[in-house]
Design an enzyme around this catalytic site. Structure first.
Site, short mmCIF file in Angstrom:
data_model
loop_
_atom_site.label_atom_id
_atom_site.label_comp_id
_atom_site.label_asym_id
_atom_site.label_seq_id
_atom_site.Cartn_x
_atom_site.Cartn_y
_atom_site.Cartn_z
N LYS A 192 -5.11 -23.11 27.78
CA LYS A 192 -5.60 -23.57 26.50
C LYS A 192 -7.12 -23.72 26.62
O LYS A 192 -7.62 -24.70 27.15
CB LYS A 192 -4.95 -24.91 26.13
CG LYS A 192 -5.14 -25.31 24.65
CD LYS A 192 -6.52 -25.80 24.36
CE LYS A 192 -6.72 -26.12 22.89
NZ LYS A 192 -8.14 -26.26 22.54
N GLU A 268 -9.63 -33.91 35.97
CA GLU A 268 -11.04 -33.93 36.40
C GLU A 268 -11.83 -34.27 35.16
O GLU A 268 -11.98 -33.46 34.25
CB GLU A 268 -11.45 -32.58 36.99
CG GLU A 268 -12.73 -32.64 37.80
CD GLU A 268 -13.97 -32.48 36.97
OE1 GLU A 268 -14.57 -33.53 36.60
OE2 GLU A 268 -14.35 -31.35 36.68
N CYS A 303 -20.31 -32.46 34.04
CA CYS A 303 -19.69 -33.72 34.48
C CYS A 303 -20.29 -34.22 35.78
O CYS A 303 -20.21 -35.42 36.08
CB CYS A 303 -18.18 -33.54 34.62
SG CYS A 303 -17.70 -32.22 35.76
N GLU A 398 -21.49 -41.72 29.26
CA GLU A 398 -21.71 -40.30 29.58
C GLU A 398 -22.25 -39.60 28.33
O GLU A 398 -21.53 -39.36 27.37
CB GLU A 398 -20.41 -39.63 30.04
CG GLU A 398 -20.65 -38.22 30.55
CD GLU A 398 -19.37 -37.52 30.99
OE1 GLU A 398 -19.45 -36.69 31.91
OE2 GLU A 398 -18.31 -37.80 30.43
#
Length: 497
Positions: A192, A268, A303, A398
């Site tokens: 996906k 993750e 990330c 973040e």
């Protein structure tokens, strides 16, 4: 790798590209059963590149059924490891032949600078595919030390049908991270891709078929996460989900697993990564190069971005002078101009989010050293705020954009305490001229990867993943990545008379 072209040459080639637009199920392209589509948009121009199949639950059902049938009949799962290796090596070779096309598709779809797509993303993806291909026939099973009256074999078996849910910041590279070990293990996969970045995943599926991957082993289902991702996460015939993306979305996949068949989930997720520079750091020019790359590579949409610079007060001014000078060399603009190191943020919504943090930094009274003003084409220049405390929003949340915050400390102990004072634990960097201090700091920092006197994520041989809310359940890359795509089975043979 061929040499980089000019901006004009890239635009000319891009104008003639053919975009894959349909989902890929059981070895062929097909429209969504509903006939619906969703646009994929060039972030730099705001123009629609193509209308992509907007799949739903019924399409996911078809893809999972195809993957299950392929797995159960053994066309791939029981194929000799040497044969699986040949197919994956061939896939890497085909990717190399089409590397420029893949790089352009990636840049157009995601806003990533073409130079990085050509020199990092595509070559690294090819390398990861080939690395895991070569591991296919080199991972041994074991026997346990059970004495002379029995034989106990510990064997690995492919876990089954894998749902691979990709992020939009490294669409092709993350696909390679997941396909390499899962296909090498003998699994069937339903991918996906992120709604914003589907083109390279679809092209990869086509190349995999050309390489000889049997029908049904690799399927790509496109569409929105709320429909396709949720259906994949809840599907009772999916054995595991491997997910890279935000921590918020990662929580959803844990819920989906609990609501369905308790499938295994590997996450993750996000990061707010510290870059520690101690007062005995050597060669501040080189340190500054790493600090800038850590903060601004891929527009900070990374990330593992080193978005918190934790610097000792004794060398802060000298380091920041160099960091600012080197940051000014990082040009921002048209992603198809190879001179630009920063391209466009992924879409208008994310651009607005990052811009809101620019405003927040100013409103909170932080010292703006560089950047701070948004640009046209969903671009944000590299921005540096000084005078930030670790409890401030810019240091805790973040941002996923090119914003570096500077936090001043007075000791190594304080630096480590600040580094660990976060919900995340993905990566970290430590710069020091003292080897013992470096190792002690690396051991003390709670992060999955700690680099010393450099910024990086390791390579194909090293596991990548995080602590705390940065994820769990397994690791990408290295031999350890194969563990999450296999089940351990004990076969006990009694040798007593």
């Amino acid at each position: 790798m061929s040499e980089l072209l000019t901006r004009e040459q890239y635009h000319a080639i891009a104008a003639d590209l053919q975009f894959p637009t349909q989902c890929f199920i059981d070895g062929r392209f097909r429209p969504a059963l509903s006939g619906k589509t969703v646009p994929t948009i060039n972030p730099a121009t705001g123009k629609v590149l193509a209308e992509i199949a907007a799949c739903g639950r019924e399409d996911v059902d078809l893809a999972v059924l195809a993957a299950r049938e392929a797995f159960e009949d053994g066309r791939w799962s029981r194929l000799h490891p040497n044969e699986r290796k040949k197919v994956l090596v061939k896939l890497g070779e085909l990717m190399q032949q089409h590397s420029r096309e893949l790089a352009l598709l990636e840049s157009l779809d995601s806003g990533k600078p073409i130079a990085e797509c050509e020199t990092i993303d595509v070559p690294e993806t090819i390398h990861f595919i080939k690395w895991h291909a070569e591991s296919t026939d080199k991972i041994y099973d074991q026997t346990a030390p059970v004495g002379s009256n029995a034989v106990a074999m510990v064997v690995r078996e492919p876990i089954g049908v894998v749902g691979a849910v990709l992020p939009w910041n490294f669409p092709l590279l993350m696909l390679g991270w997941k396909l390499g070990p899962s296909l090498a293990a003998g699994c069937s996969v339903v991918v996906k891709p992120a709604t914003q970045t589907t083109l390279t995943a679809l092209r990869m599926a086509e190349l995999a078929k050309e390489a000889g991957l049997p029908d049904g082993v690799l399927n790509v289902v496109t569409g929105r996460g709320s429909e396709v991702g949720a259906a994949l996460g809840r599907h009772p015939d999916v054995d595991m989900v491997t997910f890279t993306g935000s921590t918020e979305t990662g929580r959803l996949f844990l819920n989906y697993a609990a609501e369905s068949n308790l499938k295994e989930v590997v996450l993750e997720c996000g990061g707010k990564n510290p870059c520690i520079v101690l007062d005995d750091a050597e060669d501040l020019d080189t340190v500054a190069d790493h600090v800038v790359a850590a903060a601004f590579w891929n527009m900070g949409e990374n990330c593992s971005a080193g978005s918190r610079l934790i610097v000792h007060e004794k060398i802060k001014d000298a380091l920041l002078e160099r960091v600012c000078a080197k940051t000014r060399e990082w040009r921002t603009g048209d992603p198809l101009d190879p001179a630009n190191k920063l391209g466009a943020l992924i879409d208008k919504g994310h651009f607005d989010k990052v811009v809101s943090y620019l405003k927040r930094g100013k409103e909170d009274g932080h010292t703006l050293l560089l950047g701070g003003e948004p640009m046209e084409g969903n671009c944000v220049p590299p921005t540096i705020f000084d005078g930030v405390k670790n409890g401030d929003a810019l240091a805790r949340e973040e941002i996923f954009g090119p914003i570096l915050v500077v936090i001043t400390v007075a000791s190594v102990e304080e630096a480590i305490a600040v580094a660990n004072d976060t919900d995340y634990g993905l990566t970290a960097s430590v710069f020091t001229g003292n080897a013992k201090k470096a190792l002690r700091a690396a051991r003390a920092i709670r992060a999955g990867t700690v680099t010393v006197n450099c910024f990086g994520e390791g390579d194909a041989t090293t596991p990548f993943g995080g602590y705390k809310q940065s994820g769990f359940g397994g690791r990408d890359n290295s031999i350890h990545a194969h563990d999450q795509y296999t089940q351990l089975k004990t076969i006990w043979i009694d040798l007593n008379d």
